[in-house]
Design a protein around this motif. Structure first.
Motif, PDB file in Angstrom:
ATOM      1  N   VAL A  20      10.606 -10.589  14.477  1.00  0.00           N
ATOM      2  CA  VAL A  20       9.861  -9.424  13.991  1.00  0.00           C
ATOM      3  C   VAL A  20       9.849  -9.381  12.461  1.00  0.00           C
ATOM      4  N   CYS A  21      11.026  -9.390  11.856  1.00  0.00           N
ATOM      5  CA  CYS A  21      11.087  -9.190  10.406  1.00  0.00           C
ATOM      6  C   CYS A  21      11.412 -10.462   9.642  1.00  0.00           C
ATOM      7  N   ASP A  39      17.256  -9.724  15.127  1.00  0.00           N
ATOM      8  CA  ASP A  39      18.469  -9.480  14.343  1.00  0.00           C
ATOM      9  C   ASP A  39      19.033  -8.094  14.619  1.00  0.00           C
TER      10      ASP A  39
HETATM   11 ZN   LIG Z   1      14.415  -8.085  12.570  1.00  0.00          ZN
END
Ligand SMILES: [Zn+2]
Ligand SMILES: [Zn+2]
Length: 78
Positions: free
Chosen positions: A6-7, A27
Motif C-alpha cells: 500500500v504505502c 507493514d
Molecule cells: Zn503500509
C-alpha cells in the motif's frame, strides 16, 4: 525485509495476509484494512469485524442491512 504493497514502506516486521488465495504484504493493520477490508454496501465504512453477509451483499452491522431492505437480521439475540 518486505515492502508494504500500500504505502511502499520497507519494514522488517511486515505481515503477510492471505485472502482468497492471494498473498498480500503490509507493514501495518492500517494498510491492510485500506487494501483488503470489505466495505459496507450501505454506509461505506470499512468492515474490520465479522460484518454481516445478506442477500449477496456485505454490511458492517444489522442496522445497515435492514436499511438496505434485508429482512430478519439482528445484531443481538433476543
Ligand atoms: Zn503500509
Ligand atoms: Zn454500514
Amino acid at each position: 525485509m518486505a515492502t508494504c504493497e500500500v504505502c511502499g514502506n520497507d519494514y522488517d516486521k511486515a505481515m503477510t495476509i492471505e485472502k482468497e488465495g492471494t498473498s498480500h504484504v503490509f507493514d501495518s493493520f492500517e494498510c491492510a484494512i485500506h487494501a483488503i477490508a470489505p466495505t459496507c454496501v450501505h454506509c461505506g465504512c470499512r468492515i474490520i469485524g465479522h460484518g454481516l453477509e445478506a442477500g449477496g451483499q456485505i454490511f458492517c452491522c444489522a442496522n445497515c442491512a435492514r436499511e438496505q431492505g434485508v429482512e430478519g437480521v439482528t445484531d443481538r439475540a433476543d
